[in-house]
Design a protein around this motif. Structure first.
Motif, PDB file in Angstrom:
ATOM      1  N   THR A  58       6.597  -1.997   0.700  1.00 25.39           N
ATOM      2  CA  THR A  58       5.915  -1.791  -0.361  1.00 25.39           C
ATOM      3  C   THR A  58       4.348  -2.158  -0.238  1.00 25.39           C
ATOM      4  O   THR A  58       3.426  -1.695  -0.298  1.00 25.39           O
ATOM      5  CB  THR A  58       6.407  -1.789  -1.685  1.00 25.39           C
ATOM      6  OG1 THR A  58       7.738  -1.464  -1.868  1.00 25.39           O
ATOM      7  CG2 THR A  58       5.523  -1.530  -3.025  1.00 25.39           C
ATOM      8  N   GLU A  59       4.338  -3.486  -0.170  1.00 22.26           N
ATOM      9  CA  GLU A  59       3.041  -4.142   0.257  1.00 22.26           C
ATOM     10  C   GLU A  59       2.191  -3.569   1.365  1.00 22.26           C
ATOM     11  O   GLU A  59       1.258  -3.294   1.223  1.00 22.26           O
ATOM     12  CB  GLU A  59       3.305  -5.818   0.366  1.00 22.26           C
ATOM     13  CG  GLU A  59       2.246  -6.439  -0.504  1.00 22.26           C
ATOM     14  CD  GLU A  59       2.498  -8.006  -0.292  1.00 22.26           C
ATOM     15  OE1 GLU A  59       2.269  -8.558   0.612  1.00 22.26           O
ATOM     16  OE2 GLU A  59       3.340  -8.652  -1.178  1.00 22.26           O
ATOM     17  N   VAL A 119       1.098   0.184   0.586  1.00 20.16           N
ATOM     18  CA  VAL A 119       0.004   0.426  -0.632  1.00 20.16           C
ATOM     19  C   VAL A 119      -1.314  -0.254   0.362  1.00 20.16           C
ATOM     20  O   VAL A 119      -2.286   0.414   0.272  1.00 20.16           O
ATOM     21  CB  VAL A 119       0.378  -0.657  -1.550  1.00 20.16           C
ATOM     22  CG1 VAL A 119      -1.044  -1.314  -2.420  1.00 20.16           C
ATOM     23  CG2 VAL A 119       1.300  -0.139  -2.566  1.00 20.16           C
ATOM     24  N   PHE A 149      -4.016   2.663   1.140  1.00 22.32           N
ATOM     25  CA  PHE A 149      -5.469   2.356   0.381  1.00 22.32           C
ATOM     26  C   PHE A 149      -6.463   2.097   1.453  1.00 22.32           C
ATOM     27  O   PHE A 149      -7.489   2.777   1.377  1.00 22.32           O
ATOM     28  CB  PHE A 149      -5.182   1.218  -0.423  1.00 22.32           C
ATOM     29  CG  PHE A 149      -6.556   0.776  -1.040  1.00 22.32           C
ATOM     30  CD1 PHE A 149      -7.324   1.337  -1.872  1.00 22.32           C
ATOM     31  CD2 PHE A 149      -7.212  -0.573  -0.640  1.00 22.32           C
ATOM     32  CE1 PHE A 149      -8.728   0.922  -2.398  1.00 22.32           C
ATOM     33  CE2 PHE A 149      -8.032  -1.212  -1.050  1.00 22.32           C
ATOM     34  CZ  PHE A 149      -9.212  -0.115  -1.906  1.00 22.32           C
ATOM     35  N   LYS A 177      -4.468   4.163  -7.057  1.00 28.57           N
ATOM     36  CA  LYS A 177      -3.381   3.733  -7.342  1.00 28.57           C
ATOM     37  C   LYS A 177      -2.112   4.749  -7.810  1.00 28.57           C
ATOM     38  O   LYS A 177      -1.256   4.616  -7.733  1.00 28.57           O
ATOM     39  CB  LYS A 177      -3.416   2.500  -8.524  1.00 28.57           C
ATOM     40  CG  LYS A 177      -4.146   1.281  -7.842  1.00 28.57           C
ATOM     41  CD  LYS A 177      -4.398   0.335  -9.043  1.00 28.57           C
ATOM     42  CE  LYS A 177      -5.032  -1.062  -8.512  1.00 28.57           C
ATOM     43  NZ  LYS A 177      -5.354  -1.855  -9.446  1.00 28.57           N
ATOM     44  N   LEU A 212      -0.611   6.106  -4.742  1.00 28.38           N
ATOM     45  CA  LEU A 212       0.136   5.256  -4.060  1.00 28.38           C
ATOM     46  C   LEU A 212       1.583   4.961  -4.891  1.00 28.38           C
ATOM     47  O   LEU A 212       2.747   4.996  -4.513  1.00 28.38           O
ATOM     48  CB  LEU A 212      -0.546   3.754  -4.076  1.00 28.38           C
ATOM     49  CG  LEU A 212      -1.712   3.867  -3.224  1.00 28.38           C
ATOM     50  CD1 LEU A 212      -2.220   2.579  -3.553  1.00 28.38           C
ATOM     51  CD2 LEU A 212      -1.166   3.918  -1.554  1.00 28.38           C
ATOM     52  N   ARG A 213       1.495   4.990  -6.425  1.00 32.32           N
ATOM     53  CA  ARG A 213       2.740   4.607  -7.035  1.00 32.32           C
ATOM     54  C   ARG A 213       3.574   6.021  -7.050  1.00 32.32           C
ATOM     55  O   ARG A 213       4.754   5.752  -6.860  1.00 32.32           O
ATOM     56  CB  ARG A 213       2.173   4.591  -8.553  1.00 32.32           C
ATOM     57  CG  ARG A 213       3.699   4.503  -9.647  1.00 32.32           C
ATOM     58  CD  ARG A 213       2.827   4.247 -11.111  1.00 32.32           C
ATOM     59  NE  ARG A 213       1.902   3.262 -11.319  1.00 32.32           N
ATOM     60  CZ  ARG A 213       2.288   2.016 -11.217  1.00 32.32           C
ATOM     61  NH1 ARG A 213       3.684   1.707 -11.208  1.00 32.32           N
ATOM     62  NH2 ARG A 213       1.415   0.965 -11.518  1.00 32.32           N
ATOM     63  N   LEU A 265       5.342   6.158  -3.553  1.00 32.27           N
ATOM     64  CA  LEU A 265       6.493   5.033  -3.541  1.00 32.27           C
ATOM     65  C   LEU A 265       7.575   5.559  -4.376  1.00 32.27           C
ATOM     66  O   LEU A 265       8.748   5.153  -4.117  1.00 32.27           O
ATOM     67  CB  LEU A 265       5.884   3.932  -3.847  1.00 32.27           C
ATOM     68  CG  LEU A 265       4.887   3.069  -3.026  1.00 32.27           C
ATOM     69  CD1 LEU A 265       4.171   2.049  -3.538  1.00 32.27           C
ATOM     70  CD2 LEU A 265       5.938   2.671  -1.693  1.00 32.27           C
ATOM     71  N   ILE A 268       6.610  -1.824  -7.121  1.00 35.00           N
ATOM     72  CA  ILE A 268       5.329  -0.987  -7.087  1.00 35.00           C
ATOM     73  C   ILE A 268       4.190  -2.027  -7.740  1.00 35.00           C
ATOM     74  O   ILE A 268       3.328  -1.908  -7.231  1.00 35.00           O
ATOM     75  CB  ILE A 268       5.432   0.125  -7.447  1.00 35.00           C
ATOM     76  CG1 ILE A 268       6.644   1.256  -6.623  1.00 35.00           C
ATOM     77  CG2 ILE A 268       4.177   1.100  -7.622  1.00 35.00           C
ATOM     78  CD1 ILE A 268       6.991   2.347  -7.171  1.00 35.00           C
ATOM     79  N   ALA A 281       2.864  -4.785  -5.730  1.00 31.45           N
ATOM     80  CA  ALA A 281       2.214  -4.499  -4.647  1.00 31.45           C
ATOM     81  C   ALA A 281       0.676  -3.831  -4.999  1.00 31.45           C
ATOM     82  O   ALA A 281      -0.269  -4.262  -4.239  1.00 31.45           O
ATOM     83  CB  ALA A 281       2.795  -3.504  -3.791  1.00 31.45           C
ATOM     84  N   LEU A 282       0.788  -3.191  -6.242  1.00 30.14           N
ATOM     85  CA  LEU A 282      -0.616  -2.632  -6.552  1.00 30.14           C
ATOM     86  C   LEU A 282      -1.566  -3.774  -6.938  1.00 30.14           C
ATOM     87  O   LEU A 282      -2.584  -3.646  -6.922  1.00 30.14           O
ATOM     88  CB  LEU A 282      -0.414  -1.624  -7.589  1.00 30.14           C
ATOM     89  CG  LEU A 282       0.348  -0.256  -7.131  1.00 30.14           C
ATOM     90  CD1 LEU A 282       0.510   0.483  -8.440  1.00 30.14           C
ATOM     91  CD2 LEU A 282      -0.499   0.367  -6.052  1.00 30.14           C
ATOM     92  N   TYR A 284     -11.240  -2.399  -4.332  1.00 26.81           N
ATOM     93  CA  TYR A 284     -10.808  -1.211  -4.712  1.00 26.81           C
ATOM     94  C   TYR A 284     -11.903  -0.280  -5.478  1.00 26.81           C
ATOM     95  O   TYR A 284     -12.271   0.829  -5.082  1.00 26.81           O
ATOM     96  CB  TYR A 284      -9.851  -1.304  -5.975  1.00 26.81           C
ATOM     97  CG  TYR A 284      -8.962  -0.352  -6.439  1.00 26.81           C
ATOM     98  CD1 TYR A 284      -8.083   0.411  -5.776  1.00 26.81           C
ATOM     99  CD2 TYR A 284      -9.171   0.345  -7.914  1.00 26.81           C
ATOM    100  CE1 TYR A 284      -7.362   1.685  -6.327  1.00 26.81           C
ATOM    101  CE2 TYR A 284      -8.485   1.548  -8.167  1.00 26.81           C
ATOM    102  CZ  TYR A 284      -7.359   2.074  -7.394  1.00 26.81           C
ATOM    103  OH  TYR A 284      -6.803   3.090  -7.976  1.00 26.81           O
TER     104      TYR A 284
END
Length: 159
Positions: free
Chosen positions: A64-65, A68, A72, A79, A82-83, A86, A96, A99-100, A108
């Motif tokens: 997950t990390e 993301v 990104f 985000k 990405l969410r 996942l 999730i 990682a975010l 960002y």
């Protein structure tokens, strides 16, 4: 019509799954699908997944990390996108969120503003309403937060 697909012993499938996971980070769903495609029975799939987790080949948090940060930094996803991606891979909400939180806020924000400028430049020469729509659509597609998008649209309407 029959297909000549190879069959695998448990040991062969295990080795193939280890190599599959060693090549790049994978989520549980991807590995499970690969094993299904290899025509492994459910008991064998569970055994192999358990082994991969125990031996560190498969780690949801690590996947997950990396997912993301990779999406990104290389695709400019926000985000929300990405969410969503996942969740489609059956990643837990806790993983999730964790990682975010790893995304640096300054990076960002800078990435968001780079996308705003890039999308705005791409629509040069079109009527302002069309440019604003293209900007909104492009940012939404990439999963940026609606409040950020509307603030950017407001800024562009003023300029």
């Amino acid at each position: 019509m029959t297909f000549n697909r190879p069959t695998y012993t448990l040991e062969e499938a295990l080795k193939k799954a280890e190599n599959y996971c060693a090549y790049q980070e994978r989520c549980h769903q991807e590995v499970r699908q690969k094993l299904i495609e290899m025509r492994m029975i459910p008991e064998a799939i569970d055994h192999i997944l358990g082994h991969l987790i125990a031996e560190g080949y498969l780690n949801e948090g690590r996947f997950t990390e990396q997912f993301v940060l990779g999406k990104f930094r290389h695709k400019g996803w926000g985000k929300n996108r990405l969410r969503q991606e996942l969740k489609q891979r059956d990643i837990s909400g806790l993983a999730i969120d964790r990682a975010l939180r790893e995304i640096d806020l300054e990076e960002y924000q800078a990435t968001f503003h780079q996308w705003v400028e890039k999308l705005w430049r791409q629509s040069t020469g079109k009527p302002q309403a069309n440019r604003l729509q293209k900007l909104k659509d492009g940012l939404r597609y990439r999963g940026w937060e609606p409040e950020w998008i509307y603030e950017a649209l407001g800024d562009k309407m003023k300029s």
